[in-house]
Write a protein that holds these residues in place. Structure first.
Motif, PDB file in Angstrom:
ATOM      1  N   ALA A   1      -5.957 -12.193  13.115  1.00  9.10           N
ATOM      2  CA  ALA A   1      -6.198 -10.763  12.889  1.00  9.10           C
ATOM      3  C   ALA A   1      -6.091 -10.438  11.399  1.00  9.10           C
ATOM      4  CB  ALA A   1      -5.200  -9.927  13.691  1.00  9.10           C
ATOM      5  N   LEU A   2      -5.081 -10.990  10.744  1.00  7.91           N
ATOM      6  CA  LEU A   2      -4.879 -10.720   9.322  1.00  7.91           C
ATOM      7  C   LEU A   2      -6.076 -11.183   8.506  1.00  7.91           C
ATOM      8  CD1 LEU A   2      -3.119  -9.833   6.949  1.00  7.91           C
ATOM      9  CD2 LEU A   2      -2.072 -12.116   6.960  1.00  7.91           C
ATOM     10  N   GLU A   3      -6.558 -12.371   8.807  1.00  7.52           N
ATOM     11  CA  GLU A   3      -7.703 -12.927   8.070  1.00  7.52           C
ATOM     12  C   GLU A   3      -8.905 -11.993   8.178  1.00  7.52           C
ATOM     13  OE1 GLU A   3      -8.767 -16.821   9.547  1.00  7.52           O
ATOM     14  OE2 GLU A   3     -10.775 -16.538   8.694  1.00  7.52           O
ATOM     15  N   ARG A   4      -9.131 -11.482   9.367  1.00 11.31           N
ATOM     16  CA  ARG A   4     -10.276 -10.589   9.560  1.00 11.31           C
ATOM     17  C   ARG A   4     -10.075  -9.239   8.883  1.00 11.31           C
ATOM     18  NH1 ARG A   4     -11.662 -14.376  12.680  1.00 11.31           N
ATOM     19  NH2 ARG A   4     -13.678 -14.400  13.720  1.00 11.31           N
ATOM     20  N   LEU A   5      -8.859  -8.718   8.971  1.00 11.74           N
ATOM     21  CA  LEU A   5      -8.592  -7.416   8.354  1.00 11.74           C
ATOM     22  C   LEU A   5      -8.658  -7.504   6.839  1.00 11.74           C
ATOM     23  CD1 LEU A   5      -5.763  -6.116  10.716  1.00 11.74           C
ATOM     24  CD2 LEU A   5      -8.065  -5.167  10.469  1.00 11.74           C
ATOM     25  N   ARG A   6      -8.203  -8.626   6.309  1.00 10.61           N
ATOM     26  CA  ARG A   6      -8.249  -8.812   4.848  1.00 10.61           C
ATOM     27  C   ARG A   6      -9.677  -8.834   4.344  1.00 10.61           C
ATOM     28  NH1 ARG A   6      -4.944 -13.696   4.074  1.00 10.61           N
ATOM     29  NH2 ARG A   6      -2.828 -12.962   3.778  1.00 10.61           N
ATOM     30  N   ALA A   7     -10.575  -9.332   5.203  1.00 10.02           N
ATOM     31  CA  ALA A   7     -11.972  -9.490   4.781  1.00 10.02           C
ATOM     32  C   ALA A   7     -12.722  -8.164   4.764  1.00 10.02           C
ATOM     33  CB  ALA A   7     -12.677 -10.471   5.719  1.00 10.02           C
ATOM     34  N   SER A   8     -12.090  -7.096   5.271  1.00  9.96           N
ATOM     35  CA  SER A   8     -12.777  -5.807   5.336  1.00  9.96           C
ATOM     36  C   SER A   8     -11.959  -4.733   4.627  1.00  9.96           C
ATOM     37  CB  SER A   8     -12.978  -5.407   6.799  1.00  9.96           C
ATOM     38  OG  SER A   8     -13.186  -4.025   6.909  1.00  9.96           O
ATOM     39  N   PRO A   9     -12.603  -3.900   3.814  1.00 10.40           N
ATOM     40  CA  PRO A   9     -11.862  -2.829   3.137  1.00 10.40           C
ATOM     41  C   PRO A   9     -11.660  -1.602   4.016  1.00 10.40           C
ATOM     42  CG  PRO A   9     -14.151  -2.770   2.460  1.00 10.40           C
ATOM     43  CD  PRO A   9     -14.031  -3.898   3.439  1.00 10.40           C
ATOM     44  N   ALA A  10     -12.155  -1.652   5.256  1.00  8.62           N
ATOM     45  CA  ALA A  10     -12.253  -0.443   6.077  1.00  8.62           C
ATOM     46  C   ALA A  10     -10.901   0.213   6.342  1.00  8.62           C
ATOM     47  CB  ALA A  10     -12.943  -0.766   7.403  1.00  8.62           C
ATOM     48  N   LEU A  11      -9.901  -0.589   6.724  1.00  8.30           N
ATOM     49  CA  LEU A  11      -8.620   0.011   7.089  1.00  8.30           C
ATOM     50  C   LEU A  11      -7.973   0.661   5.872  1.00  8.30           C
ATOM     51  CD1 LEU A  11      -6.722   0.469   9.449  1.00  8.30           C
ATOM     52  CD2 LEU A  11      -5.655  -1.740   8.977  1.00  8.30           C
ATOM     53  N   GLY A  12      -8.034  -0.038   4.749  1.00  8.14           N
ATOM     54  CA  GLY A  12      -7.471   0.519   3.512  1.00  8.14           C
ATOM     55  C   GLY A  12      -8.161   1.820   3.139  1.00  8.14           C
ATOM     56  N   ARG A  13      -9.470   1.850   3.255  1.00 11.58           N
ATOM     57  CA  ARG A  13     -10.221   3.072   2.909  1.00 11.58           C
ATOM     58  C   ARG A  13      -9.867   4.193   3.873  1.00 11.58           C
ATOM     59  NH1 ARG A  13     -15.975   0.523   2.027  1.00 11.58           N
ATOM     60  NH2 ARG A  13     -15.667  -0.453  -0.006  1.00 11.58           N
ATOM     61  N   ALA A  14      -9.712   3.832   5.140  1.00 16.72           N
ATOM     62  CA  ALA A  14      -9.353   4.850   6.133  1.00 16.72           C
ATOM     63  C   ALA A  14      -8.000   5.464   5.785  1.00 16.72           C
ATOM     64  CB  ALA A  14      -9.318   4.231   7.531  1.00 16.72           C
ATOM     65  N   VAL A  15      -7.048   4.617   5.401  1.00 18.46           N
ATOM     66  CA  VAL A  15      -5.721   5.111   5.025  1.00 18.46           C
ATOM     67  C   VAL A  15      -5.827   6.004   3.789  1.00 18.46           C
ATOM     68  CG1 VAL A  15      -3.463   4.398   4.131  1.00 18.46           C
ATOM     69  CG2 VAL A  15      -4.445   3.247   6.116  1.00 18.46           C
ATOM     70  N   ASP A  16      -6.602   5.570   2.802  1.00 18.62           N
ATOM     71  CA  ASP A  16      -6.789   6.387   1.590  1.00 18.62           C
ATOM     72  C   ASP A  16      -7.411   7.723   1.933  1.00 18.62           C
ATOM     73  OD1 ASP A  16      -7.690   3.565  -0.562  1.00 18.62           O
ATOM     74  OD2 ASP A  16      -5.749   4.413   0.024  1.00 18.62           O
TER      75      ASP A  16
ATOM     76  N   GLY B   1      11.432 -10.660  13.166  1.00 21.03           N
ATOM     77  CA  GLY B   1      11.265 -10.107  11.830  1.00 21.03           C
ATOM     78  C   GLY B   1      12.460  -9.282  11.382  1.00 21.03           C
ATOM     79  N   ASP B   2      12.806  -9.413  10.121  1.00 20.61           N
ATOM     80  CA  ASP B   2      13.888  -8.661   9.489  1.00 20.61           C
ATOM     81  C   ASP B   2      13.233  -7.948   8.313  1.00 20.61           C
ATOM     82  OD1 ASP B   2      17.143  -9.638   8.152  1.00 20.61           O
ATOM     83  OD2 ASP B   2      15.997  -7.778   7.960  1.00 20.61           O
ATOM     84  N   ALA B   3      13.005  -6.645   8.466  1.00 23.16           N
ATOM     85  CA  ALA B   3      12.189  -5.908   7.495  1.00 23.16           C
ATOM     86  C   ALA B   3      13.038  -5.207   6.444  1.00 23.16           C
ATOM     87  CB  ALA B   3      11.331  -4.879   8.241  1.00 23.16           C
ATOM     88  N   SER B   4      12.576  -5.290   5.210  1.00 23.45           N
ATOM     89  CA  SER B   4      13.171  -4.524   4.115  1.00 23.45           C
ATOM     90  C   SER B   4      12.130  -3.549   3.615  1.00 23.45           C
ATOM     91  CB  SER B   4      13.559  -5.457   2.965  1.00 23.45           C
ATOM     92  OG  SER B   4      14.524  -6.377   3.373  1.00 23.45           O
ATOM     93  N   ILE B   5      12.537  -2.286   3.452  1.00 24.71           N
ATOM     94  CA  ILE B   5      11.544  -1.290   3.054  1.00 24.71           C
ATOM     95  C   ILE B   5      11.731  -0.935   1.585  1.00 24.71           C
ATOM     96  CG2 ILE B   5      11.224  -0.419   5.384  1.00 24.71           C
ATOM     97  CD1 ILE B   5      13.075   1.835   4.852  1.00 24.71           C
ATOM     98  N   GLY B   6      10.623  -0.603   0.934  1.00 25.46           N
ATOM     99  CA  GLY B   6      10.617  -0.325  -0.494  1.00 25.46           C
ATOM    100  C   GLY B   6      11.065   1.092  -0.797  1.00 25.46           C
ATOM    101  N   PRO B   7      11.156   1.429  -2.087  1.00 24.04           N
ATOM    102  CA  PRO B   7      11.710   2.727  -2.496  1.00 24.04           C
ATOM    103  C   PRO B   7      10.889   3.931  -2.062  1.00 24.04           C
ATOM    104  CG  PRO B   7      10.933   1.458  -4.410  1.00 24.04           C
ATOM    105  CD  PRO B   7      10.839   0.564  -3.237  1.00 24.04           C
ATOM    106  N   GLY B   8       9.605   3.792  -1.947  1.00 27.80           N
ATOM    107  CA  GLY B   8       8.784   4.947  -1.575  1.00 27.80           C
ATOM    108  C   GLY B   8       8.649   5.145  -0.085  1.00 27.80           C
ATOM    109  N   VAL B   9       9.408   4.360   0.659  1.00 27.12           N
ATOM    110  CA  VAL B   9       9.261   4.330   2.115  1.00 27.12           C
ATOM    111  C   VAL B   9      10.569   4.776   2.752  1.00 27.12           C
ATOM    112  CG1 VAL B   9       8.901   2.763   4.068  1.00 27.12           C
ATOM    113  CG2 VAL B   9       7.600   2.432   1.967  1.00 27.12           C
TER     114      VAL B   9
ATOM    115  N   VAL C   1       8.144   4.417   7.337  1.00 24.25           N
ATOM    116  CA  VAL C   1       7.122   5.470   7.301  1.00 24.25           C
ATOM    117  C   VAL C   1       6.777   5.749   5.847  1.00 24.25           C
ATOM    118  CG1 VAL C   1       6.517   7.814   8.015  1.00 24.25           C
ATOM    119  CG2 VAL C   1       8.233   6.536   9.305  1.00 24.25           C
ATOM    120  N   CYS C   2       5.504   5.716   5.565  1.00 28.98           N
ATOM    121  CA  CYS C   2       5.064   6.117   4.234  1.00 28.98           C
ATOM    122  C   CYS C   2       3.788   6.912   4.400  1.00 28.98           C
ATOM    123  CB  CYS C   2       4.818   4.890   3.350  1.00 28.98           C
ATOM    124  SG  CYS C   2       4.387   5.336   1.668  1.00 28.98           S
ATOM    125  N   GLY C   3       3.860   8.188   4.140  1.00 30.72           N
ATOM    126  CA  GLY C   3       2.703   9.045   4.376  1.00 30.72           C
ATOM    127  C   GLY C   3       2.334   9.015   5.843  1.00 30.72           C
ATOM    128  N   ARG C   4       1.123   8.629   6.120  1.00 33.76           N
ATOM    129  CA  ARG C   4       0.666   8.597   7.506  1.00 33.76           C
ATOM    130  C   ARG C   4       0.661   7.185   8.093  1.00 33.76           C
ATOM    131  NH1 ARG C   4      -3.411  12.683   5.831  1.00 33.76           N
ATOM    132  NH2 ARG C   4      -2.528  14.687   6.516  1.00 33.76           N
TER     133      ARG C   4
END
Lengths: 247, 406
Positions: free
Chosen positions: A68-83, A149-157, A178-181
């Protein structure tokens, strides 16, 4: 013409833990608010649309997650949708995929999609069991976690909330991000089915209007039952939390 | 008597005592505690005894018990058979069955997670591998690593019979010394998205599967055709099974393929049709007052899909849902079940997690389910005539006890 479009991203790859049920629950809740919803299942060979209002990414085993990651990386669609303001709910493997990086099953570091400023590594023991989170965003969250998974979240999150019972992100006693939407969580259940307030939050973000609460006695009954069952479980779950430490 | 034989006999006597106490005081079957005693006291003796039997193991997510019963039925036409048809399919139960077996031929249902152990400890001659689908994700969170463990184990098995329509099972079986694939068909494709050999996306053109890396669905000398006939080489057989549904035709195909080195297909098919009508309560029909009740066990999404496909025309339905013991603890799996076949039927829901089921139906706008405490309450709430009961494992046992169904 639907009020909202929900895109279920690669359900055949990101669906092992039945997170497709988040779409079922969102549609039901949307109807309760008088909203018409289109649910699109985006197969792994199909292009991801840029125009959906809500994107759902579910849990998966390691091999499926990497395809799934390989396919999502190959497309800008999700990133553009988030933007463009789309809402993303990313569960478990989905949470890892949208993060900056995560650990694959063999321990190697894998770069994620970077939609959420979070990284994850491995817990010392798999976190499996019912989880309750106290969320300032949506109130009490109930669900079931099953992750390494053991998740660490960044400062803006910000996290989704404080863990009342269970493991969550694995340290600091918080769960999710959570960061934005863009919202990441380890909760299955499915998480939207078990938590109508979360459904309302996602729908509100997607429509840009604050939706009024709607009573759902059927789900409230389940929530009350699980709350009682978990409180009756006694101190054993606290012991389990103490035992789970990162190496 | 040699020292090891004496040790074994002494351990077996103690194990039998433990088993008797379990049956008498706790109303258990006694097999598991008996096996636990043997494991502590005489493991090497039991595994040594195993090597003197001809053992067939049967495993898969769904259909183990039924296929084990079918294989045992077919083989019993040629030789006496011991089996653990009561489902004690983890090490203690398996050890007990082997230790107490008085026949050369032993057919064992084995839990999927314990296949490597069973191959190492019991050295079966034959393995019948059915399917690997999502089930008890709290215990078995990933499918491909499980398939990989099977693959490593099959390298030690002389003869492997495997379902060709499940890519993970096909891949796991490849390492067997002699491998025969069966075209049993599958209605559940949701766990076959990724090629187990190379990790790429698998293609699924029209009931087939293939990967760019060259891993493709193998040829199947035994298969079920579209009209439900069993094909063995160039010959075709009408199954005449009393057990319903395509899943049981698949189980039959595996059973016939597994036994065809010793029993002819026509004899196997006839014996199975004549003698396998229910398996530990599954598919049992019982008349209770003016209702004709059928019990169906379904433990996971693939099993529920098969069970809902068996619902009788016009029948009311009892759904018994639990998340205890060996049930899936995370009830999320309900959302992988297509509940459309339940729409419009009189429905009653029971079990320790009945409310989870009610919510599942509610979110697909099926609001007619009545939730009641017991199976008898369900039957009282439903009209006369046919009633199908679909239950998860713990609920299934509870319903059997409540309705006094052996």
């Amino acid at each position: 013409m639907p009020d909202l479009t929900i895109a279920v991203v690669y359900p055949e790859l990101l669906g092992l833990y039945a997170d497709r049920g988040n779409a079922t629950a969102l549609r039901h809740r949307a109807h309760a608010h008088g909203l018409e919803v289109d649910v699109l299942d985006i197969a792994a060979d199909d292009p991801v649309p840029e125009s959906a209002d809500i994107y759902l990414l579910g849990g998966a085993e390691d091999a499926s997650m990497l395809v799934a990651l390989e396919r999502l990386r190959a497309s800008p669609a999700l990133g553009r949708a988030v933007d463009g303001g789309a809402v993303v709910l990313a569960v478990c493997a989905g949470f890892q995929l949208v993060s900056r990086s995560f650990a694959a099953q063999d321990g190697r570091r894998v770069e994620g999609l970077g939609l959420l400023d979070a990284t994850s590594r491995h817990l010392s023991a798999r976190a499996v069991g019912e989880i309750v989170v106290d969320s300032p965003l949506v109130g009490e969250l109930q669900g079931f976690e099953n992750h390494l998974g053991d998740a660490s979240i960044g400062p803006g999150v910000v996290s989704l909330g404080r863990v009342v019972r269970g493991v969550g992100n694995g340290h600091d006693g918080v769960e999710g991000a959570v960061c934005g939407r863009v919202l990441g969580t380890y909760l299955h259940g499915p998480v939207v089915a078990r938590n109508p307030a979360l459904a309302d939050h996602l729908l509100s973000e997607a429509t840009g209007t604050r939706l009024p609460p709607v009573e759902d006695l059927v789900i409230e009954r389940l929530r009350a039952e699980r709350r009682e069952a978990l409180l009756d479980a006694g101190p054993t779950h606290w012991l389990a939390r103490l035992r789970r430490r990162r190496r | 008597m040699s020292a090891s034989s004496f040790r074994f006999q002494a351990a077996l006597a103690l194990a039998r005592l433990a088993a008797w106490l379990s049956r008498t005081l706790l109303h258990g079957s006694g097999n598991v505690i008996g096996g636990a005693v043997l494991e502590r006291l005489a493991l090497r003796d039991v595994t040594g005894k195993a090597h003197r039997h001809r053992i067939t193991i049967v495993s898969g997510t769904n259909g183990k018990s039924t296929t084990t019963a079918m294989i045992a039925a077919a083989l019993s036409t040629a030789t006496p058979v011991t089996t653990n048809a009561d489902g004690a399919n983890t090490p203690h139960g398996l050890l007990w069955t082997v230790a107490t077996a008085r026949t050369d031929e032993v057919v064992l249902e084995v839990d999927e997670a314990w296949v490597p152990w069973a191959v190492g400890a019991l050295q079966p001659h034959t393995a019948a591998l059915l399917n690997l689908t999502r089930d008890q994700l709290h215990r078995k969170p990933e499918i491909l690593p499980l398939a990989a463990s099977w693959r490593r184990a099959m390298a030690s098995v002389e003869r492997v019979v495997a379902a060709a329509d499940d890519p993970a099972v096909t891949w796991a079986a490849e390492t067997g010394r002699q491998v025969e694939y069966v075209g049993a068909g599958t209605a559940w494709h949701h766990d076959a998205a990724v090629c187990p050999r190379c990790g790429d996306l698998l293609r699924h053109p029209a009931d087939d599967w293939a990967c760019r890396c060259g891993f493709v669905r193998p040829a199947t000398p035994v298969a079920v055709d579209r009209s439900g006939r069993l094909l063995v080489g160039a010959r075709a057989f009408e199954p005449h099974l009393t057990l319903p549904g395509e899943a049981n035709l698949a189980n039959l195909a595996i059973a016939v393929a597994t036994t065809r080195d010793r029993v002819s297909p026509e004899v196997a098919v006839a014996q199975i049709a004549a003698t396998v009508h229910e398996v530990a309560g599954r598919y049992r029909d019982v008349d209770l007052g003016d209702q004709h009740v059928r019990l169906l066990l379904a433990k996971n999404p693939a099993g529920w899909q098969a069970a809902l496909g068996m619902l009788r025309e016009g029948a009311a339905t009892v759904l018994a849902m639990s998340a205890d013991g060996i049930d899936g603890r995370d009830t999320s799996w309900l959302y992988d079940v297509d509940v459309e076949r339940l729409r419009g039927r009189p429905l009653a829901v029971t079990g320790s997690r009945a409310t989870d089921m009610v919510v599942r139906l509610h979110l697909d706008d099926i609001e007619t389910a009545i939730s009641v405490p017991t199976a008898r309450d369900c039957l009282r709430a439903l009209p006369p005539g046919d009633v199908d009961v679909v239950a998860t494992y713990s609920s299934f046992q509870a319903v059997r006890r409540e309705l006094h169904v052996a």
